[in-house]
Scaffold this motif. Structure first.
Motif, short mmCIF file in Angstrom:
data_model
loop_
_atom_site.label_atom_id
_atom_site.label_comp_id
_atom_site.label_asym_id
_atom_site.label_seq_id
_atom_site.Cartn_x
_atom_site.Cartn_y
_atom_site.Cartn_z
N ILE A 56 0.83 -1.21 0.00
CA ILE A 56 0.00 0.00 0.00
C ILE A 56 0.86 1.26 0.00
O ILE A 56 0.52 2.27 -0.62
CB ILE A 56 -0.97 0.00 1.21
N SER A 57 2.02 1.20 0.67
CA SER A 57 2.92 2.36 0.70
C SER A 57 3.52 2.61 -0.67
O SER A 57 3.58 3.76 -1.14
CB SER A 57 4.04 2.14 1.73
N PHE A 58 3.95 1.55 -1.33
CA PHE A 58 4.54 1.68 -2.67
C PHE A 58 3.48 2.06 -3.68
O PHE A 58 3.74 2.84 -4.61
CB PHE A 58 5.23 0.38 -3.08
N PHE A 59 2.27 1.51 -3.53
CA PHE A 59 1.17 1.85 -4.44
C PHE A 59 0.88 3.35 -4.38
O PHE A 59 0.71 4.01 -5.41
CB PHE A 59 -0.08 1.06 -4.09
N ALA A 60 0.84 3.89 -3.16
CA ALA A 60 0.59 5.33 -2.99
C ALA A 60 1.72 6.17 -3.56
O ALA A 60 1.48 7.17 -4.24
CB ALA A 60 0.40 5.65 -1.50
N PHE A 61 2.97 5.74 -3.32
CA PHE A 61 4.13 6.50 -3.78
C PHE A 61 4.20 6.53 -5.31
O PHE A 61 4.22 7.61 -5.93
CB PHE A 61 5.41 5.91 -3.19
N VAL A 79 4.56 0.63 -14.02
CA VAL A 79 4.78 -0.81 -13.85
C VAL A 79 4.80 -1.16 -12.36
O VAL A 79 4.20 -2.15 -11.92
CB VAL A 79 6.09 -1.25 -14.52
N ALA A 80 5.49 -0.32 -11.58
CA ALA A 80 5.56 -0.54 -10.13
C ALA A 80 4.18 -0.44 -9.49
O ALA A 80 3.85 -1.19 -8.57
CB ALA A 80 6.51 0.47 -9.49
N VAL A 81 3.36 0.49 -9.99
CA VAL A 81 1.98 0.63 -9.50
C VAL A 81 1.19 -0.64 -9.78
O VAL A 81 0.45 -1.14 -8.91
CB VAL A 81 1.27 1.83 -10.16
N GLY A 82 1.34 -1.17 -10.99
CA GLY A 82 0.63 -2.40 -11.36
C GLY A 82 1.00 -3.56 -10.47
O GLY A 82 0.13 -4.31 -10.00
N VAL A 83 2.30 -3.72 -10.20
CA VAL A 83 2.76 -4.80 -9.33
C VAL A 83 2.19 -4.64 -7.93
O VAL A 83 1.69 -5.59 -7.32
CB VAL A 83 4.30 -4.84 -9.29
N SER A 84 2.25 -3.41 -7.40
CA SER A 84 1.75 -3.13 -6.06
C SER A 84 0.24 -3.35 -5.98
O SER A 84 -0.27 -3.87 -4.98
CB SER A 84 2.07 -1.68 -5.65
N PHE A 85 -0.47 -2.95 -7.05
CA PHE A 85 -1.93 -3.07 -7.07
C PHE A 85 -2.37 -4.52 -6.88
O PHE A 85 -3.31 -4.80 -6.12
CB PHE A 85 -2.47 -2.52 -8.39
N PHE A 86 -1.70 -5.45 -7.55
CA PHE A 86 -2.10 -6.86 -7.48
C PHE A 86 -1.67 -7.52 -6.18
O PHE A 86 -2.03 -8.67 -5.92
CB PHE A 86 -1.55 -7.62 -8.69
#
Length: 270
Positions: free
Chosen positions: A41-46, A85-92
């Motif tokens: 969740i932290s990486f998704f937000a960032f 790409v990082a958002v996609g990984v974090s999202f899943f």
């Protein structure tokens, strides 16, 4: 020296700094509600902040000023793609219910950016609406998402924090609107355009009163948090009072956007 300046400008223009502010508020939420550090969740937000802000800032600019911004935009676009790409990984890696809430926040962001109706402007250009949509997006990403992902109940403390977080972001945007007053389209009807700079500053200062005193209504509050919040109120008040149209772009894009980071660091060290 010139290279350092270029790197710093890239740090600001690529929205890394504002993403750190969002990350700091996510960490603040985890601290306030005693949630263990959650990387997804932290990486998704960032990373999501970087992608979202860069799309909002440079979508129209890329089409209107391709020649002037070509090289810089290409670098920022490539960086934003990696973040996407990082958002996609974090999202899943998020809980299913968190993904649903995140999609809702995404729709709100897209409404702010893209025109959904024929011959209509996007919400960013709707008179007087921008400040509320941005504030709601920040509340959703930095407060609602971490709590939902941690399966925390949304009780009284949550609603109090929603109001506090909304006021914090609202005040930060007021400072931006004061600085950008001479450049903003009059049709945007920002707060300073509607009520003037002095009244905008007064409004921002008055809003800091409920921001601070709502802390006392929590089901349990920490005395040190009251001290930290008081320091934050003083810092925000100073930024509001000394804001004017002649300030450098770093006044808002670096210093004002550092306020959530300062808040988080105060909590960590105190």
């Amino acid at each position: 020296m010139f290279r350092l300046q270029s790197l710093f400008d890239f740090y600001i223009k690529s929205s890394i700094h504002v993403a750190l502010s969002v990350y700091a508020l996510v960490r603040m939420t985890q601290f306030m509600f005693e949630i263990p550090y959650d990387k997804p969740i932290s990486f998704f937000a960032f990373f999501g902040t970087i992608v979202g802000y860069n799309f909002v800032k440079y979508d129209a600019l890329a089409r209107a000023k391709k020649r002037q911004m070509r090289k810089e935009l290409k670098v920022i676009a490539a960086f934003s793609f990696l973040c996407f790409v990082a958002v996609g990984v974090s999202f899943f890696m998020l809980e299913r219910v968190t993904q649903m809430v995140a999609v809702g926040v995404l729709i709100l962001t897209m409404l702010y950016t893209l025109p959904f109706f024929p011959n209509r402007k996007n919400a960013r250009n709707w008179a007087g609406v921008k400040i509320y949509i941005v504030s709601l997006c920040w509340v959703g990403v930095t407060l609602l998402l971490p709590l939902v992902d941690a399966h925390q109940g949304l009780g009284l403390d949550f609603y109090l924090k929603c109001i506090q977080r909304f006021i914090l972001v609202f005040d930060l945007i007021l400072i931006f609107e004061i600085i950008d007053l001479k450049n903003d389209d009059p049709h945007l009807k920002t707060v300073p355009q509607q009520i003037g700079v002095k009244r905008t500053k007064l409004l921002g200062l008055l809003l800091l009163l409920p921001f601070y005193f709502l802390e006392f209504f929590k089901s349990h509050f920490i005395e040190k948090q009251l001290v930290v919040n008081l320091i934050l109120v003083v810092i925000l008040s100073l930024f509001l009072v000394f804001a004017n149209e002649k300030r450098s772009r770093y006044y808002t894009s670096f210093w004002v956007e550092s306020v959530p980071i300062i808040w988080w660091l105060m909590v960590v060290f105190l």
